[in-house]
Every structure is written in C-alpha cells, then in structure tokens.
Design a protein around this motif. Structure first.
Motif, mmCIF file in Angstrom:
data_model
loop_
_atom_site.group_PDB
_atom_site.id
_atom_site.type_symbol
_atom_site.label_atom_id
_atom_site.label_comp_id
_atom_site.label_asym_id
_atom_site.label_seq_id
_atom_site.Cartn_x
_atom_site.Cartn_y
_atom_site.Cartn_z
ATOM 1 N N PHE A 179 -15.062 -0.856 5.867
ATOM 2 C CA PHE A 179 -14.325 -0.061 4.893
ATOM 3 C C PHE A 179 -13.119 -0.858 4.398
ATOM 4 N N ARG A 180 -12.908 -0.951 3.066
ATOM 5 C CA ARG A 180 -11.825 -1.770 2.509
ATOM 6 C C ARG A 180 -10.705 -0.957 1.852
ATOM 7 N N GLU A 181 -11.071 -0.133 0.874
ATOM 8 C CA GLU A 181 -10.066 0.591 0.094
ATOM 9 C C GLU A 181 -10.638 1.905 -0.414
ATOM 10 N N VAL A 182 -9.735 2.775 -0.863
ATOM 11 C CA VAL A 182 -10.118 4.002 -1.557
ATOM 12 C C VAL A 182 -9.389 4.032 -2.893
ATOM 13 N N HIS A 183 -10.126 4.279 -3.964
ATOM 14 C CA HIS A 183 -9.533 4.318 -5.303
ATOM 15 C C HIS A 183 -9.601 5.735 -5.859
ATOM 16 N N PHE A 184 -8.465 6.206 -6.394
ATOM 17 C CA PHE A 184 -8.398 7.509 -7.035
ATOM 18 C C PHE A 184 -7.958 7.343 -8.484
ATOM 19 N N MET A 185 -8.596 8.063 -9.392
ATOM 20 C CA MET A 185 -8.195 8.017 -10.789
ATOM 21 C C MET A 185 -6.882 8.765 -11.014
ATOM 22 N N ILE A 186 -6.652 9.824 -10.266
ATOM 23 C CA ILE A 186 -5.455 10.625 -10.453
ATOM 24 C C ILE A 186 -4.203 9.817 -10.116
ATOM 25 N N GLU A 187 -3.172 9.997 -10.907
ATOM 26 C CA GLU A 187 -1.911 9.317 -10.644
ATOM 27 C C GLU A 187 -1.240 9.931 -9.421
#
Length: 355
Positions: A179-187
């Motif tokens: 597991f590396r990262e988690v990306h969210f579109m919400i600011e």
C-alpha cells in the motif's frame, strides 16, 4: 433529512432503485458509532422486510441522504470509513467465496467489479497500471452525476468504498506492505474529517487530487494469494453469475440489454430486432418495455458506447482507432465527435488526464 423525490422523476433522470444487500453492515457500523440507524431509515422512507431482502429497493438519493445523516450522528468517528471497514458479503455468500478464493489481487478486483453490480451498481471500480504503480480508481456510472444536482455529498460513498477495498485487500494478502498512498478529489478544507481519514489509513493521504484512488505496488497484483482454491472459485463464479442474471432481470429490460452488451461488446452492432431475439422477445415487446422504463434501444446503445469507451480508455490497452471500430463508428473522427458530446473533450485528452 432531504425530501425523497418521486420515483417517476428519479426514473426520468436515469436513477434507478438499488438492492439493499448491505443492511447488516449499516446496522453494525451504526452500533460501532454509538447510534441506531433504524430511525434514520424510517425517516428516509426506507422499508425493508428481512424475509424478502432480495426484493428490497432503495433509491441512491435515499441511501446517500441516510449516509449524510449517519455522519452527523457520529462526530467522533467518520461513519463512511466505519461502514466500509464493516462491510461483509453476509447476504451474498457466493461473492464472499469468490473473493476469498481468488488466486491473485488482480482476480479479486474483477470480483469487486462484479459485486458492485448487486451492491452499488451506480459506482465504478477500475484498475489503472503505469510503471511500478497500480491504482484502484473509484467513480460513478454514467447516469449518476445527476445526483450531484441535488447537492448530495457523493464523496461519502467513495470514502466508504475506499475503506472497503482496503479492508479486503488487507484480508486477502495478510498485510498492507504494498500500500502506497490514498488520493481524494475533495479538498481538505471541505471535509472536517481529514484528521480521522489520515488516522484510518496507514499511508500518506492526499486531498485535492484529480481522482479518488488507492495506490499500491503494481507487482502485488499478480502475487499468488494463500486463499486460492480453484475448484471453489469456479463454483462460486457460476453462482455469482446466476445472481447477477437474476438481479439484472429484476432491474428491467434495459439492464438486461446493457448486461448482454457488457459481456459481449460486439452485440452493439445488433439492431432492435436481433437484440429482441436474443432476449426471446418480440421487437415491439422490447420497445414497449423500454418505453415503460423511460428508455429506448438507441439510448441504451449510446450509454453502452460511452461506458465501454471510458473503460477501454482507462485500461490503456486498446488504441483510440481500434476503440472507434469496436464501438461501431465509421471512423475516428465520428468517435471523437461523439466523445466530445459525452465528456466535453477528445478521447486522447480524457485519457491523458488519467496518466
């Protein structure tokens, strides 16, 4: 609580009721957060008979509205993450077996894409690969952006699915080393739960990204899993396909046509008479049933061309010229013109956004 819209209006927007196989997960997640979800379901107009759970249907508007209320009821814990981490296929044992006996994570993700058709058919789960990195991309199916017009916080659904995907990945591999990262579109400034989100995931969390995604080592996709059980996997796949067929028929004839085309995209070339024959229906019967669903065969074909175009562009394995041929366009120029109507940009520009 938001006032539910009339079913006829929802149908006109392409927003159809969905099955409520997640009932027990909602109950358990609410209990973990210290409240009872039943009054919220009642207030939203959701009536469920456990004896006929397969027949229970709720609109996406109702479900997202209840999810929003659950967040408000649990200020100390971020409810979507608890819901996703609690989810289990208790009412869908064939999918539970299919998932746990998967030979690799790549196969498990295919199961997830199948399962979403009966759990949350209006979401999308896609796999993108580039270099040594793989991403599980989460989004919504073509008609569902209509939901955004009602001001509903769709990111709550995405966050719940992220937690669920992370849970099953951890359970299947026994660790989270890849597991590396988690990306969210919400600011980050738009969510008061950024701190809880960062505490939940064991890797860096980035807000304001161009996609909602779980990022991990690409090499992990094809590593053998300890739970692999080919014989059981094959049997569970057969039962899961039966379940999907039954659910598709229950959703209506448009869903049946879409399911046939999704399984075999060459069927896009069929006229209404030939498709009716595939469904053992008279052409006029097929057209009448589609009309009763506020739909038409041409609209179904257009939706499937749009959906398949996006899927193949995301996969990156098929050239744009070949995609235009597969979808039945006369040439690339015609495909590009259609894609601009769908997404507001050219296929190549849309694909470049994913890279």
């Amino acid at each position: 609580m938001r006032i539910p819209l009339p079913p006829a209006m929802l149908e006109a927007l392409g927003i159809k009721p969905i099955p409520m196989f997640m009932l027990s997960s909602w109950v358990k997640a609410a209990a973990k957060c210290g409240f009872n979800v039943q009054p919220l379901f009642k207030e939203a107009g959701i009536t469920i008979d456990i004896i006929r759970l397969e027949e229970a249907r709720v609109s996406p508007l109702q479900l997202v509205s209840v999810l929003e209320q659950c967040v408000a009821m649990s200020p100390e814990k971020y409810f979507p993450l608890i819901l996703g981490d609690t989810f289990a296929f208790e009412s869908l044992p064939e999918f539970e077996t299919l998932l746990t006996t998967s030979p690799t994570l790549r196969d498990a993700l295919k199961v997830a894409k199948m399962a979403r058709k009966v759990v949350l058919p209006w979401i999308t789960i896609e796999l993108a690969e580039q270099g040594d990195e793989a991403r599980v991309l989460l989004g919504f199916d073509v008609p569902v952006p209509n939901l955004a017009g009602f001001g509903l916080p769709l990111h709550l659904v995405t966050h719940a699915i992220m937690a669920c995907v992370r849970k099953f990945g951890r359970n299947l591999t026994g660790n989270e080393d890849s597991f590396r990262e988690v990306h969210f579109m919400i600011e980050e400034v738009r969510t008061p739960y950024a701190e809880q989100i960062r505490a939940f995931f064991p890797v860096p969390v980035k807000f304001g990204q161009r996609e909602d995604a779980l990022v991990f080592d690409r090499a992990a996709l094809d590593l053998p899993l300890e739970g692999a059980f080919p014989a059981l996997h094959e049997q569970a796949h057969f039962l899961a396909e039966q379940r999907l067929g039954k659910e598709t028929r229950r959703q209506g004839v448009a869903a049946e046509v879409e399911d046939l085309i999704a399984r075999d995209p060459t069927l896009l070339a069929l006229g209404v008479e030939e498709m009716a024959d595939r469904l053992n229906l008279h052409p006029r019967t097929l057209q009448r049933r589609l009309k009763d669903e506020n739909d038409s065969y041409l609209h179904v074909q257009a939706r499937m061309r749009h959906r398949l175009a996006c899927e193949w562009l995301k996969e990156g394995k098929v050239s744009i010229d070949d995609i235009s041929v597969r979808l039945g366009f006369s040439d690339r120029r015609a495909f590009t013109a259609a894609f601009k109507r769908w997404e507001g940009c050219t296929p190549s520009a849309w694909r470049d956004k994913l890279l």
